[in-house]
Each structure stands twice: as C-alpha cells, then as structure tokens.
Design a protein around this motif. Sequence first.
Motif, PDB file in Angstrom:
ATOM      1  N   PRO A 165      11.830 -31.377   6.649  1.00 56.12           N
ATOM      2  CA  PRO A 165      12.778 -29.927   7.221  1.00 56.12           C
ATOM      3  C   PRO A 165      12.434 -29.112   7.659  1.00 56.12           C
ATOM      4  CG  PRO A 165      13.102 -31.173   5.350  1.00 56.12           C
ATOM      5  CD  PRO A 165      11.659 -30.920   5.197  1.00 56.12           C
ATOM      6  N   ARG A 166      11.986 -28.585   9.084  1.00 51.87           N
ATOM      7  CA  ARG A 166      12.544 -27.543  10.074  1.00 51.87           C
ATOM      8  C   ARG A 166      13.428 -26.700   9.977  1.00 51.87           C
ATOM      9  NH1 ARG A 166      13.065 -28.217  16.399  1.00 51.87           N
ATOM     10  NH2 ARG A 166      13.605 -26.220  15.715  1.00 51.87           N
ATOM     11  N   GLY A 167      14.345 -27.196   8.670  1.00 49.58           N
ATOM     12  CA  GLY A 167      15.741 -25.777   8.781  1.00 49.58           C
ATOM     13  C   GLY A 167      15.361 -24.331   8.533  1.00 49.58           C
ATOM     14  N   PRO A 168      14.342 -24.261   7.377  1.00 49.10           N
ATOM     15  CA  PRO A 168      13.997 -22.921   6.752  1.00 49.10           C
ATOM     16  C   PRO A 168      13.068 -21.937   8.222  1.00 49.10           C
ATOM     17  CG  PRO A 168      13.959 -25.081   4.900  1.00 49.10           C
ATOM     18  CD  PRO A 168      13.047 -25.544   6.325  1.00 49.10           C
ATOM     19  N   PHE A 169      12.443 -23.064   8.370  1.00 50.72           N
ATOM     20  CA  PHE A 169      11.784 -22.101   9.280  1.00 50.72           C
ATOM     21  C   PHE A 169      12.757 -21.576  10.737  1.00 50.72           C
ATOM     22  CE2 PHE A 169       9.089 -25.247   7.596  1.00 50.72           C
ATOM     23  CZ  PHE A 169       7.398 -24.206   7.461  1.00 50.72           C
ATOM     24  N   ASP A 170      13.548 -22.487  10.827  1.00 55.43           N
ATOM     25  CA  ASP A 170      14.784 -22.385  11.950  1.00 55.43           C
ATOM     26  C   ASP A 170      15.231 -20.659  11.683  1.00 55.43           C
ATOM     27  OD1 ASP A 170      13.963 -24.160  13.818  1.00 55.43           O
ATOM     28  OD2 ASP A 170      15.036 -25.423  13.040  1.00 55.43           O
ATOM     29  N   PHE A 171      16.093 -20.675  10.552  1.00 57.32           N
ATOM     30  CA  PHE A 171      16.175 -20.134   9.382  1.00 57.32           C
ATOM     31  C   PHE A 171      15.579 -18.593   9.832  1.00 57.32           C
ATOM     32  CE2 PHE A 171      17.169 -16.685   6.053  1.00 57.32           C
ATOM     33  CZ  PHE A 171      17.917 -16.896   5.694  1.00 57.32           C
ATOM     34  N   LEU A 172      14.006 -18.529   9.993  1.00 57.28           N
ATOM     35  CA  LEU A 172      13.459 -16.907   9.317  1.00 57.28           C
ATOM     36  C   LEU A 172      13.480 -16.657  11.037  1.00 57.28           C
ATOM     37  CD1 LEU A 172      10.342 -18.183   6.668  1.00 57.28           C
ATOM     38  CD2 LEU A 172      12.507 -16.846   6.271  1.00 57.28           C
ATOM     39  N   LEU A 173      13.001 -17.696  11.641  1.00 58.86           N
ATOM     40  CA  LEU A 173      13.183 -17.556  12.711  1.00 58.86           C
ATOM     41  C   LEU A 173      13.379 -17.066  13.659  1.00 58.86           C
ATOM     42  CD1 LEU A 173      10.533 -17.348  15.636  1.00 58.86           C
ATOM     43  CD2 LEU A 173      11.523 -19.562  15.944  1.00 58.86           C
ATOM     44  N   ALA A 174      15.008 -17.216  13.023  1.00 56.73           N
ATOM     45  CA  ALA A 174      16.626 -16.727  13.525  1.00 56.73           C
ATOM     46  C   ALA A 174      16.970 -15.194  13.066  1.00 56.73           C
ATOM     47  CB  ALA A 174      18.020 -17.602  13.467  1.00 56.73           C
ATOM     48  N   LYS A 175      15.721 -15.054  11.875  1.00 48.33           N
ATOM     49  CA  LYS A 175      16.231 -13.564  11.301  1.00 48.33           C
ATOM     50  C   LYS A 175      15.577 -12.509  12.211  1.00 48.33           C
ATOM     51  CE  LYS A 175      18.742 -14.241   7.518  1.00 48.33           C
ATOM     52  NZ  LYS A 175      20.501 -13.154   7.438  1.00 48.33           N
TER      53      LYS A 175
END
Length: 179
Positions: A165-175
Amino acid sequence: LMDMETMPEGKLDLDLFTEERYVNIVVYKTAFYSFYLPVAVGMLVANVKSEQAFSDAERICVDMGTYFQIQDDYLDCYGAPEVIGKIGTDIKDSKCCWLVVQALKRATKEQRQLLESCYGSASDEDEAKVKQLYKEMDLEKLYQDYENESYKRITNDLEKLSSMPRGPFDFLLAKIFKR
C-alpha cells in the motif's frame, strides 16, 4: 563522520564539497536513518516478506529522505526561524550542504574566492556575503525547480507502486512537501 571529513583537522577545504560526497552524506545520514529504517522496521513488525516491497520502500524512502535533507539545507538559509524553529547555521558551521555544493559547481573564479574567504566564518558580514552570492546565482529558483521535480518523481513512483500500500508514503510526502 562523513560530513566531518569535509573539514580535516579544522581546515575548510571546499574541494571536498562535491556532489558525490554530499549525496553519500545525505543518503547514509538522513535518508536511511530517518526514512528507510523506520519504514523497514514497520514492515518487519507487520511480517512483510516480499523482497520487492523492501526494495521499493528503500528506493522511495531514499528519494524522499534526499529531498527532505536538501529542503532542510534550503530552509537553513532561507527559512524564517519562527517558522522552522531554528536559526540557520550551515554557512557559519562550514556544513557540506546542498546550497554550497550547487554554488561551487557554478562559481566563477571570483565567486569561488568569496566562498573560500567567507564560508565557515563566524562573521555575520561574511554570512551575508555568502547569502548574497546565493541570491546572485539564483539558488532559490534552482531549489524550487528541484523541489517540484522531486515531488513529481516521487508521486510518479508511488503511482506505479504495486508491492505494498502506498498510504504510508503518501502520508510522509504530505508531511514534508513544501514544509
């Protein structure tokens, strides 16, 4: 230790401030430590076994961590202390940072001499001269272009991600994007 090698015996040697050395410092000091290793530990705890997933996570995290450190170098020089929570000291501390590496790659003989005489000086006046040189070299625009290219590259990589899942990476990038 790698970043300390740019100042052997307390003497500033700008010849050591290469892009290759900078990338090595960033990858092994920031990208792995702050981005990939925490993600990899989470994957291990979640019992992820896929080599492809670990390989994808490493590639994405190293890219994100590199972007984060370059952004941190930029903010050290251009960020408002009340916004970033610190007063930038990279110039006075002789840090091998992205801005000085880019400046050295583009510097004329005279600009190089200014960097050699002012970079690493404790003087506010010398720091201002280095910042003025960065302005003349339009390093802010260079950074903004780098940031936009990095964001596009990382998001394109995430769109192709199928091993997890890409969710954790999207979360990091958004931060970190445009922080």
